[in-house]
Design an enzyme around this catalytic site. Structure first.
Site, PDB file in Angstrom:
ATOM      1  N   CYS A 124       2.198  -2.875   7.300  1.00  0.00           N
ATOM      2  CA  CYS A 124       2.700  -3.877   7.086  1.00  0.00           C
ATOM      3  C   CYS A 124       2.741  -4.723   8.560  1.00  0.00           C
ATOM      4  O   CYS A 124       1.854  -4.969   9.190  1.00  0.00           O
ATOM      5  CB  CYS A 124       4.197  -3.892   6.557  1.00  0.00           C
ATOM      6  N   HIS A 226       2.886  -1.218   1.541  1.00  0.00           N
ATOM      7  CA  HIS A 226       3.816  -0.129   1.874  1.00  0.00           C
ATOM      8  C   HIS A 226       3.552   1.488   1.165  1.00  0.00           C
ATOM      9  O   HIS A 226       4.212   1.655   0.208  1.00  0.00           O
ATOM     10  CB  HIS A 226       5.043  -0.335   1.672  1.00  0.00           C
ATOM     11  N   GLU A 228       4.558   4.398   2.030  1.00  0.00           N
ATOM     12  CA  GLU A 228       5.823   5.142   2.035  1.00  0.00           C
ATOM     13  C   GLU A 228       6.685   5.022   1.059  1.00  0.00           C
ATOM     14  O   GLU A 228       7.657   5.816   0.695  1.00  0.00           O
ATOM     15  CB  GLU A 228       6.416   5.021   3.550  1.00  0.00           C
TER      16      GLU A 228
END
Length: 248
Positions: A124, A226, A228
């Protein structure tokens, strides 16, 4: 050169860049804390790495090797908008909450990590910072440019949209798929692509840049989404795998 030899000295150490924010809780008022979502650390652990959180450090701006000598890979994490002055632009009204000290720290680490060929993943804001580190610029508010609300940060919630990745690219190999739905939380993106970077991912809805990479490096990748936050994502595991490979 990696600080460890393959198979010796424990898991690869992955530095995760973080913000320093003022928060209040309990008896603490406007207290400075190092802040990064725990999901980054968990994703690194799940992939077999050891995550080390890196708040801005002025000494490392002057000499990034102070930190990079301790790491096997670097994650440029999400967070606040970049200061437009870092890429020669005037601020847009929707560019808010910038932290120039964090920008200087992470730009110094990113540039030196690339010089050292240390595996690097930008997520990001981190993807945008990778682009700026190599002379690129940013579109400061995508809804103005694309005429839709797909790419807008909304109150801490993740939106969803489709991406397509170039077959054979680092991004595609890391993700393990050529197309999928991603979790996203951003309103800025790549405008002019930085020197040497190759675009390897696009939004299906509007062809906006979703992934960039440096083909001549071991692992230098930036993604707007994202990984994660997605336990099924393989992107961070690919970074940890790259960090296990030692170089002379």
């Amino acid at each position: 050169m990696s600080p460890r030899i393959e198979g010796v000295g424990g898991p690869p150490v992955i530095g995760i860049c973080a913000a320093v924010e003022r928060v209040s809780w309990g008896v603490w008022k406007e207290y400075e804390v190092t802040l990064v979502p725990r999901s980054y650390v968990v994703a690194v652990q799940r992939a077999g790495g050891l995550g080390i959180v890196l708040p801005p450090d002025q000494a490392a701006v002057e000499n990034p090797d102070l930190l990079l000598d301790l790491l096997d890979a670097l994650i440029l994490a999400g967070g606040a908008d970049l200061d437009p002055s870092s890429y020669g632009a005037e601020p847009h009204p929707e560019t808010r909450g910038t932290w120039p000290d964090r920008d200087r720290f992470e730009l110094a680490l990113a540039r030196r990590a690339l010089e050292r060929d240390l595996p690097l993943l930008g997520i990001c804001r981190g993807m945008q910072l990778l682009n700026v580190a190599l002379g690129g610029t940013l579109d400061q508010h995508l809804p103005d440019s694309v005429g839709n609300e797909v790419h807008r940060a909304l109150g801490g919630t993740f939106g969803e949209h489709h991406v397509r990745l170039e077959p054979g690219s680092l991004a595609c190999g890391a993700a393990g798929l050529e197309g999928f739905v991603v979790l996203s939380h951003h309103h800025q993106g790549v405008e002019r692509v930085g020197d040497g970077l190759r675009v390897s991912g696009w939004s299906v809805e509007d062809d906006l840049v979703e992934a960039i990479e440096l083909p001549d490096k071991r692992f230098a990748l930036g993604v707007v989404w994202h990984p994660e936050e997605d336990p099924d994502s393989k992107v961070i595991a690919a970074l940890v795998d790259a960090a296990r490979v030692t170089v002379a």
